[in-house]
Scaffold this active site. Structure first.
Site, PDB file in Angstrom:
ATOM      1  N   SER A 330     -35.264   4.156  37.312  1.00 40.78           N
ATOM      2  CA  SER A 330     -35.786   2.792  37.283  1.00 40.78           C
ATOM      3  C   SER A 330     -34.736   1.835  37.836  1.00 40.78           C
ATOM      4  CB  SER A 330     -36.160   2.413  35.853  1.00 40.78           C
ATOM      5  OG  SER A 330     -34.993   2.432  35.052  1.00 40.78           O
ATOM      6  N   TYR A 331     -35.104   0.571  37.973  1.00 45.89           N
ATOM      7  CA  TYR A 331     -34.223  -0.410  38.590  1.00 45.89           C
ATOM      8  C   TYR A 331     -32.891  -0.486  37.824  1.00 45.89           C
ATOM      9  CZ  TYR A 331     -32.666  -4.477  41.050  1.00 45.89           C
ATOM     10  OH  TYR A 331     -31.925  -5.325  41.825  1.00 45.89           O
TER      11      TYR A 331
END
Ligand code: MG
Lengths: 618, 210
Positions: A330-331
């Site tokens: 994820s980011y």
């Protein structure tokens, strides 16, 4: 058919996003920039069939700069840089990207911005919007919000298109403008002056100043001086050891710890050995757990990778971003360490069950149900860093960072390690000592998290009231030791604590002060200031306004947050900060000899400046 | 005059458990009377308390008082019983590094030194947690000894004014010239000595100890 222009922050991201939305059936076209391709596919949006073009920028498309009249170093007095007009332009090497956007925008009715969902990404989005709407004024503009490049996240983002957030972008504009004005004025001032004052050492040196750089440098100097100023002191303590039935012995430590007076310790030692029979006062057993790690945010990722994987923060973030654009994690720029309720942890864990190293562990978590250990921070934008897709096809440091993120995630979702601690308190002639042991009952998360260690130590069985004669009772001498120099992880902790930079920029500021040779690294990767860095900090400190101290910059970071939240006006903040830094600058110019004096300690006697030089240099 | 001095001597002994040198007492009573300017004569009770106040602020070393047995320092272990009125010359806490204490006194301590990247739960702090133990340099006027805070003594702290008079009582052991005191053995009487208060500030005591 409706044509929609989609723009991502980097080519990798555009490729991944187009792949996800088209089910892998996008067509690739060339743009003017050979690094930024165009991916085309059909997509059903707003209940109609649309033709999507997905292309990208390469980070910021526009940069802040002064007008030509102020661009040359000797063109003006640096103080005028606080008020000189500035504008945004597209640097030469990005012109091709701009041309692609302009050409594509002419043929499209709608623009969807897919840049990273953080402050910089929002600002880059507005740069894209500025370029596109300049050639196509009536274009409809949307922002896609997402934290990971997975099919689910992308589908959700496109089903919930939103207006872009001007406040967040404004905050970045303010920061950019201030960085330019403050950086350029101080850098020109101190470089031009010091090149003349110390021509033998600094003639060709750029001596940059930045409002984050200097506090970062300040922390390094401060710790170095604390280490230098430290005075080691002797101390004494009493140590008791006792033989075990089988083999070995246990050591009891003195409840008084250590004493910094020989006589005091000797008195107590003589008191103890006068009647050296030990009595067991209490045997306490209590459960003890070692906590599994908290959900991962950026600062923790940087610190842990630096400490456990020996990969520095800048490198870690580069790798993490690549893993993100490839859809594996994820980011990675997030301040959140709480998993949102609606995130399906089971699915994420399920993806990992076939791995030969941690797959079995992942399976066990699914049997018991995931139970994440959350922290208490949230940026309301991104979830904690977690794996989004399984892979065993990575190499080198990419593989190590991915493995770390996975293991951290699994550990966070499992259970604390459980043990039982035994403490034995004894007294010998009314002096108290204790020993403690640990029996590990269930390793739990430790099985998947080799970065933490927990070792047991079994104590012999002892009965309350039992008496024994210890094997030895000794009076030992020791010496206090200085605090250690800063590791990169320590430095990030200090920046984080004092609000210097954001979690997105810590690593860059550290790299800058290394690149300028303001600081160096010892053989064991600890930071020490160089002569130039040390002299600059001492010089500014001597002026008394603590340019190397964090509060000036921390105040700005706080204001930026308020702009993002719509609680403070960008122009007010800008005017306020420019005024403050300009005051400091003017004062720094009048007290400039203090920098010369401080640097002379390191570089030898300064050159006398002629009146002509002085006019130019201040 | 002689009867006044001896009645003050009696009062000090009975009410304050305090024995002072005769020549000092005589001079002190003399001085008090000569300083007296009131309409009527001084009452005995006023003289008693004025003498006691003078004793609190005098330097026991100057009046050459003495109440402790000689040679305490040379003996491994001596039980002391009775009441001893002593003067604190200086105080230091030997339970924590002097360097750190000095920084606190000077206000140059800085919390950044405690910042490390290790999480608080697992951190071995840079310095272990200190436990206070005061060492008092005291005198009876003739013999210098030390008092160790063998068990916590609430009425004492590092900021006690040098020259303060204390009363040590009870059965207590003295080893190698160090009295191992507990709370019940110590009573703070008060007073000070200007010259000691000036020279033996916490800062200078710590600087010397380093
Ligand atoms: Mg970005």
């Amino acid at each position: 058919m409706v044509r929609i222009l989609n723009v991502a922050e980097k080519n990798d991201a555009a490729k991944t996003l187009a792949g996800l939305m088209s089910g892998g059936r996008s067509r690739k076209r060339e743009g003017f920039s050979k690094f930024n391709k165009i991916y085309e596919f059909d997509y059903n949006l707003f209940n109609q069939n649309c033709t999507m073009s997905m292309t990208s920028v390469s980070g910021h498309l526009l940069g802040c700069e002064f007008e030509a009249s102020h661009r040359k170093w000797h063109s003006c007095n640096p103080v005028s840089l606080f008020d000189a007009p500035i504008h945004k332009t597209c640097p030469e090497n990005y012109k091709d990207i701009k041309r692609t956007l302009e050409r594509e925008a002419r043929g499209c009715e709608i623009l969807v911005v897919w840049t990273d969902c953080d402050r910089e990404g929002e600002n880059i989005g507005f740069e894209v919007i500025q370029v596109c709407t300049a050639v196509k004024p009536n274009m409809r503009v949307y922002r896609a919000r997402f934290s990971e490049m997975t099919p689910g996240a992308v589908t959700r983002a496109i089903a919930n298109l939103q207006p872009p957030d001007k406040n967040v972008s404004d905050a970045v504009d303010v920061r950019q403008e201030l960085d330019l004005r403050i950086g350029a004025s101080f850098t020109r001032f101190q470089t031009m002056r010091l090149q003349k004052v110390f021509p033998n050492v600094l003639a060709d040196q750029l001596i940059s100043y930045g409002s984050c750089q200097f506090p970062t440098l300040g922390f390094v100097v401060e710790r170095y001086k604390q280490v230098q100023a430290f005075i080691p002191e002797p101390f004494w303590k009493i140590k008791v050891s006792h033989d075990l039935q089988d083999d070995g012995f246990i050591e009891f430590s003195w409840r008084r710890g250590r004493l910094f007076d020989y006589e005091a310790c000797l008195v107590l030692y003589e008191h103890v050995i006068e009647n050296p029979l030990a009595t067991v006062l209490e045997v306490k057993k209590k459960p003890k757990s070692k906590w599994r790690p908290v959900a991962l945010d950026t600062v923790e990722l940087e610190k842990l990778a630096s400490r456990k994987l020996r990969i520095n923060a800048k490198e870690t973030m580069k790798i993490a971003e690549k893993l993100y654009t490839q859809g594996f994690i994820s980011y990675p720029r997030t301040e959140t360490n709480i998993f949102p309720k609606d995130l399906n942890l089971r699915n994420l864990i399920q993806q990992q069950v076939n791995d030969q190293d941690w797959g079995e562990f992942a399976g066990h978590i699914l049997e018991d149900g995931p139970n994440p250990r959350n922290g208490n921070k949230t940026d309301q934008a991104h979830p904690p860093i977690h794996p989004t897709k399984y892979t065993n096809g990575l190499q080198g440091n990419e593989k190590r960072v991915y493995e770390f993120v996975v293991r951290h995630f699994l550990a966070c979702c499992s259970k604390d390690a459980q043990g039982q601690e035994t403490t034995v308190d004894i007294s010998i002639n009314d002096e108290y000592f204790s020993a403690s042991g640990l029996m590990i009952i269930a390793r739990n998360y430790l099985d998947v998290y080799p970065y933490d260690k927990w070792t047991g130590k079994i104590l012999p069985t002892m009965e309350e009231g039992a008496q024994f004669t210890p094997r030895t009772i000794e009076m030992n001498q020791g010496e206090t030791s200085a605090p250690s120099l800063l590791t990169e992880a320590d430095l990030i902790s200090l920046m984080d604590k004092h609000g210097i930079g954001t979690d997105a920029t810590h690593a860059e500021h550290i790299e800058t002060i290394k690149a300028r040779l303001y600081v160096g690294l010892t053989n064991d990767q600890k930071f020490i200031p160089g002569e130039l860095g040390m002299g600059l900090v001492e010089g500014y400190d001597a002026m008394g306004f603590h340019m190397s101290k964090p509060h000036l910059r921390a105040e700005l970071e706080n204001d930026l947050k308020l702009i993002c939240e719509g609680k403070k006006n960008r122009d007010v903040v800008l005017a306020d900060q420019i005024r403050k830094y300009k005051e400091v600058f003017v004062e720094a110019c009048t007290q400039a000899e203090k920098i010369d004096t401080a640097l002379a300690e390191h570089f030898g006697a300064p050159q006398q400046l002629s009146n002509q030089d002085l006019l130019q240099a201040t | 005059m002689l009867s006044l001095v001896s009645s003050v001597r009696q009062w000090l002994l009975q009410q304050r458990k305090l024995k002072v040198p005769d020549d000092w007492l005589e001079a002190c009573v003399d001085w008090i009377q000569s300083e007296h300017q009131g309409p009527g004569p001084l009452r005995t009770s006023d003289v008693n308390s004025l003498v006691y106040e003078q004793w609190l602020v005098c330097d026991l070393r100057e009046i050459e008082a003495s109440c402790l047995p000689a040679n305490l320092k040379q003996q491994t272990k001596v039980p002391l019983s009775g009441i001893f009125n002593l003067q604190i010359n200086s105080v230091v806490d030997v339970g924590a590094p002097f360097y750190g204490q000095l920084q606190k006194v000077r206000g140059t301590d800085n919390a950044n030194v405690e910042v490390t990247a290790t999480q608080a739960t697992q951190a071995a702090r840079w310095e272990p947690k200190p436990s206070r133990m005061l060492m008092l340099s005291v005198t009876d006027g003739t013999h210098d000894v030390k008092i160790m805070e063998y068990r916590p003594i609430q009425c004492l702290d590092v900021n006690i004014t040098p020259g303060t008079k204390i009363q040590v009582s009870g059965n207590v052991f003295c080893r190698l010239g160090v009295i191992m005191a507990q709370s019940q053995n110590i009573k703070v009487l008060g007073g000070e000595v200007d010259s000691l208060a000036e020279t033996n500030t916490p800062e200078s005591v710590l600087t010397n100890a380093l």
